[in-house]
Enzyme design. Structure first.
Site, PDB file in Angstrom:
ATOM      1  N   THR A  36     -39.812  17.619 -33.832  1.00  0.00           N
ATOM      2  CA  THR A  36     -39.450  16.677 -35.063  1.00  0.00           C
ATOM      3  C   THR A  36     -39.138  15.145 -34.532  1.00  0.00           C
ATOM      4  OG1 THR A  36     -38.845  18.441 -36.413  1.00  0.00           O
ATOM      5  CG2 THR A  36     -38.244  16.328 -37.173  1.00  0.00           C
ATOM      6  N   CYS A  62     -26.965  24.223 -31.030  1.00  0.00           N
ATOM      7  CA  CYS A  62     -27.489  23.373 -29.965  1.00  0.00           C
ATOM      8  C   CYS A  62     -26.721  23.624 -28.553  1.00  0.00           C
ATOM      9  CB  CYS A  62     -27.627  21.599 -30.619  1.00  0.00           C
ATOM     10  SG  CYS A  62     -26.077  21.238 -30.805  1.00  0.00           S
ATOM     11  N   GLU A 116     -22.958  11.328 -30.224  1.00  0.00           N
ATOM     12  CA  GLU A 116     -22.301  11.385 -31.569  1.00  0.00           C
ATOM     13  C   GLU A 116     -20.825  11.467 -31.114  1.00  0.00           C
ATOM     14  OE1 GLU A 116     -23.613  14.883 -33.072  1.00  0.00           O
ATOM     15  OE2 GLU A 116     -25.532  14.229 -34.153  1.00  0.00           O
ATOM     16  N   GLY A 167     -31.706  17.328 -34.697  1.00  0.00           N
ATOM     17  CA  GLY A 167     -32.793  18.405 -35.240  1.00  0.00           C
ATOM     18  C   GLY A 167     -33.425  18.865 -33.811  1.00  0.00           C
ATOM     19  N   SER A 168     -34.816  19.107 -34.028  1.00  0.00           N
ATOM     20  CA  SER A 168     -35.528  19.903 -32.861  1.00  0.00           C
ATOM     21  C   SER A 168     -36.265  18.527 -32.052  1.00  0.00           C
ATOM     22  CB  SER A 168     -36.449  20.924 -33.612  1.00  0.00           C
ATOM     23  OG  SER A 168     -37.284  20.270 -34.386  1.00  0.00           O
ATOM     24  N   GLU A 177     -30.042  13.721 -31.360  1.00  0.00           N
ATOM     25  CA  GLU A 177     -29.184  14.719 -30.916  1.00  0.00           C
ATOM     26  C   GLU A 177     -30.306  16.113 -31.180  1.00  0.00           C
ATOM     27  OE1 GLU A 177     -26.428  14.949 -29.702  1.00  0.00           O
ATOM     28  OE2 GLU A 177     -25.964  12.709 -29.787  1.00  0.00           O
TER      29      GLU A 177
HETATM   30  P1  NAD Z   1     -35.778  20.455 -37.662  1.00  0.00           P
HETATM   31  O1  NAD Z   1     -36.203  19.498 -36.643  1.00  0.00           O
HETATM   32  O2  NAD Z   1     -36.696  21.477 -38.124  1.00  0.00           O
HETATM   33  O3  NAD Z   1     -35.118  19.713 -39.175  1.00  0.00           O
HETATM   34  C1  NAD Z   1     -34.228  18.739 -38.842  1.00  0.00           C
HETATM   35  C2  NAD Z   1     -34.402  17.633 -39.847  1.00  0.00           C
HETATM   36  O4  NAD Z   1     -35.529  17.012 -39.748  1.00  0.00           O
HETATM   37  C3  NAD Z   1     -34.094  18.160 -41.396  1.00  0.00           C
HETATM   38  O5  NAD Z   1     -33.589  17.488 -42.194  1.00  0.00           O
HETATM   39  C4  NAD Z   1     -35.908  18.267 -41.610  1.00  0.00           C
HETATM   40  O6  NAD Z   1     -36.094  18.092 -43.199  1.00  0.00           O
HETATM   41  C5  NAD Z   1     -36.088  16.757 -41.106  1.00  0.00           C
HETATM   42  N1  NAD Z   1     -37.588  16.406 -40.872  1.00  0.00           N
HETATM   43  C6  NAD Z   1     -38.614  17.539 -40.551  1.00  0.00           C
HETATM   44  N2  NAD Z   1     -39.953  16.714 -40.420  1.00  0.00           N
HETATM   45  C7  NAD Z   1     -39.494  15.604 -40.471  1.00  0.00           C
HETATM   46  C8  NAD Z   1     -40.440  14.401 -40.114  1.00  0.00           C
HETATM   47  N3  NAD Z   1     -41.550  14.535 -40.055  1.00  0.00           N
HETATM   48  N4  NAD Z   1     -39.836  13.089 -40.185  1.00  0.00           N
HETATM   49  C9  NAD Z   1     -38.340  13.282 -40.412  1.00  0.00           C
HETATM   50  N5  NAD Z   1     -37.572  14.192 -40.744  1.00  0.00           N
HETATM   51  C10 NAD Z   1     -38.220  15.356 -40.546  1.00  0.00           C
HETATM   52  O7  NAD Z   1     -34.437  21.316 -37.049  1.00  0.00           O
HETATM   53  P2  NAD Z   1     -33.746  22.380 -37.806  1.00  0.00           P
HETATM   54  O8  NAD Z   1     -34.381  23.535 -37.691  1.00  0.00           O
HETATM   55  O9  NAD Z   1     -33.063  21.872 -38.856  1.00  0.00           O
HETATM   56  O10 NAD Z   1     -32.414  22.344 -36.717  1.00  0.00           O
HETATM   57  C11 NAD Z   1     -32.417  23.348 -35.534  1.00  0.00           C
HETATM   58  C12 NAD Z   1     -32.622  22.234 -34.232  1.00  0.00           C
HETATM   59  O11 NAD Z   1     -31.606  21.244 -34.389  1.00  0.00           O
HETATM   60  C13 NAD Z   1     -32.528  22.884 -33.036  1.00  0.00           C
HETATM   61  O12 NAD Z   1     -33.516  22.493 -31.798  1.00  0.00           O
HETATM   62  C14 NAD Z   1     -31.102  22.518 -32.695  1.00  0.00           C
HETATM   63  O13 NAD Z   1     -30.862  22.755 -31.314  1.00  0.00           O
HETATM   64  C15 NAD Z   1     -31.197  21.160 -33.219  1.00  0.00           C
HETATM   65  N6  NAD Z   1     -29.655  20.711 -33.375  1.00  0.00           N
HETATM   66  C16 NAD Z   1     -29.107  19.776 -32.280  1.00  0.00           C
HETATM   67  C17 NAD Z   1     -27.750  19.342 -32.534  1.00  0.00           C
HETATM   68  C18 NAD Z   1     -27.253  18.367 -31.353  1.00  0.00           C
HETATM   69  O14 NAD Z   1     -26.163  17.767 -31.967  1.00  0.00           O
HETATM   70  N7  NAD Z   1     -27.842  18.211 -30.417  1.00  0.00           N
HETATM   71  C19 NAD Z   1     -27.099  19.733 -33.448  1.00  0.00           C
HETATM   72  C20 NAD Z   1     -27.514  20.550 -34.491  1.00  0.00           C
HETATM   73  C21 NAD Z   1     -28.957  21.075 -34.266  1.00  0.00           C
END
Ligand code: NAD
Length: 506
Positions: A252, A308, A486, A248-249, A272
């Site tokens: 987070t 990403c 990964e 994710g981001s 990731e």
């Molecule tokens: P996000 O960080 O908003 O959410 C990702 C996950 O985290 C979701 O399941 C969300 O419910 C959960 N989450 C939110 N708050 C949390 C907390 N406090 N504690 C634990 N979990 C929590 O990201 P998104 O909008 O779903 O995805 C976009 C981001 O993910 C972009 O920055 C993208 O680059 C990144 N991403 C990275 C990869 C990689 O392989 N490097 C792959 C896909 C996406």
């Protein structure tokens, strides 16, 4: 799909069937843990909507810490039996999962298209790849080995690897089915039980995987908990969960680090995260091939730029820039944008209207900073798409290095093009951000390409390629783009921990 239609996602079936029913009749899709389906301890729910038009898909549980406790207990018991199985036996289970995915490919792809807004044709590829990943991981169990270290003739010094136990995997929204398959199979083959938390935007792929595998995977070994940040926080803070992996981001990930620290326990974490990935083009590269690659590298098709690894910063040598752009713009403008469920669609919709608004704000700021829009930059004219979060694939040129369009991850279909003339300088610009996920270099000079690949501060570098990733090859970021990798052997290995055993012959 019209605005009146609702896609019903049968809680006990993988299929997504389009019905014309009012939203209040939307079904309830329970979550899966302990080998059965659950409404959640609190009874709280969340509404999940189709990305393309906001139609209600289903209500799902909004799980809490109490659900994590329930799921954990069964997962822990199940894990001991699972880990005691021979790796080849665990592998057989993963092979059966792969076969079940193959058999449900069409249903899974259409479900994914409604849920995420990604085009159904691309999602068919994701589903097929999900099955391949299960097969790949199935064969790796016996490779998760330690070593014998010959330090003396008086005894045996060796290491062995053990699973962590119950692990949490929290994932993003952009490739829901693929992520579920990769993250679950790699942790399972290493002998762990997995608690998977899909994104609150796209929970159905993971639930469908649970439905498909409920008679294949031993109860408790694979669970899907649905919910948002509160559930994620409960998973990361749980005393018994010692291994957390997150996709994710960056923001987070920082919260997760804090939550884990505040739990008072030390946890193994891998991340990731996002990227603002450079693609550096030298003057000897073929302009037409570069243009095609720059478009492919943006992942405009399949995920609407929400990837990403997209090469979102295109650094063109000034001697070749005009020629590349001559080929690039028509390619971008030719992309077929349309409804995610239309097999002809190449580019679907973004995950939400907020995501479109965020991209438009970035573009507007980029223009204020001095950039020019040479393709897209607005929502499509097609009235059929006017009710959904669609955005044309967008190209900005002359983007100043200080602009947020050159420095921040937009996570949408926006390519920023910049020119360069001095190689050392462009390398410094490429490496100047805190991100370090992917990068690409294009040149026919092999020696130069290899030197540039060495110099790039990124975890994954393409030479004369973009976008291509294989599940047998590790993928992970440097700097703020992540910790760990990964796929490959790295991912399942990272779901084991080493123990050193010193035995004296006596
Ligand atoms: P996000 O960080 O908003 O959410 C990702 C996950 O985290 C979701 O399941 C969300 O419910 C959960 N989450 C939110 N708050 C949390 C907390 N406090 N504690 C634990 N979990 C929590 O990201 P998104 O909008 O779903 O995805 C976009 C981001 O993910 C972009 O920055 C993208 O680059 C990144 N991403 C990275 C990869 C990689 O392989 N490097 C792959 C896909 C996406």
């Amino acid at each position: 799909m019209s605005r009146q239609e609702t896609v019903t996602v049968s809680p006990m079936a993988t299929s997504a069937v389009v019905h014309t029913v009012p939203a209040e009749d939307a079904p309830f899709a329970p979550m899966f843990h302990s080998g059965s389906w659950h409404r959640g301890v609190s009874g709280r729910t969340m509404t999940v909507r189709a990305a393309a038009n906001g139609a209600t898909l289903a209500e799902v549980p909004n799980a809490t810490a109490a659900d994590v406790d329930e799921a954990f207990d069964t997962a822990r018991t199940a894990q001991k039996t699972w880990a005691a199985m021979a790796p080849s036996e665990r592998g057989k289970v993963l092979h059966r999962v792969a076969d079940a995915i193959d058999a449900a490919q069409d249903e899974l792809a259409i479900l994914e298209a409604f849920d995420s807004g990604n085009p159904v044709t691309a999602m068919r590829r994701d589903v097929a790849k999900g099955a391949e990943i299960f097969r790949h991981m199935a064969g790796l169990g016996h490779l998760l080995n330690g070593e014998v270290i010959p330090v003396s003739t008086e005894g045996l010094h060796y290491t062995r690897r053990y699973p962590y136990g119950v692990v949490a995997r929290i994932v993003a929204f952009n490739h829901p089915f693929l992520f579920a398959c990769g993250r679950v199979s790699s942790a399972m083959v290493a002998g762990n039980s997995v608690l998977l938390k899909p994104s609150e935007h796209t929970p159905f792929a993971a639930l469908a995987l649970a439905r498909l595998t409920e008679d294949i995977i031993p109860p408790g070994v694979f669970s899907v908990l649905t919910g948002g940040a509160e559930l994620g926080a409960a998973l990361t803070a749980h005393r018994g969960i010692e291994r957390i992996s997150f996709t994710g981001s960056v923001g987070t990930a920082l919260k997760i680090s804090e939550q884990a620290a505040l739990s008072g326990h030390i946890k193994s974490m891998s991340f990731e995260l996002g990227g603002k990935n450079p693609m550096i083009v030298l003057p000897d590269a073929d302009p037409e091939k570069v243009a095609a690659a720059a478009v492919r590298g943006m992942n405009f098709t399949a995920v609407q730029g929400q990837s990403c690894g997209s090469t979102t910063r295109l650094f063109l040598h000034r001697d070749i820039a005009a020629e590349v752009m001559k080929h690039l713009i028509p390619r971008v403008e030719a992309i077929r944008i349309g409804r995610p469920d239309d097999p002809e669609t190449e580019m679907g919709c973004l995950i939400s209207q907020e995501a479109v608004d965020r991209c438009l704000e970035f573009i507007a700021q980029g223009v204020r900073d001095g950039a020019k829009v040479v393709a897209g930059g607005r929502i499509p004219d097609n009235p059929e798409l006017s009710h959904g979060p669609y955005l044309l694939p967008t190209v900005l040129v002359d983007v100043p290095d200080r602009s947020i369009c050159a420095t921040n991850e937009i996570f949408g279909p926006v390519l920023s093009v910049m020119e360069w003339s001095d190689l050392d300088d462009v390398l410094q610009r490429a490496n100047s951000l805190s991100y370090g996920l992917t990068a690409a270099v294009w040149t026919n000079d092999v020696g130069r390409a290899l030197r540039i690949a060495d110099a790039l501060e990124s975890g994954y570098v393409w030479i004369n390629d973009v976008e291509f990733r294989h599940y047998a090859v590790p993928f992970g970021g440097w700097k703020d783009s992540g910790i760990g990798a990964e796929y490959g052997l790295d991912e399942p290995m990272s779901f084991t921990r080493s123990k050193t055993i010193v035995a004296n012959y006596g």
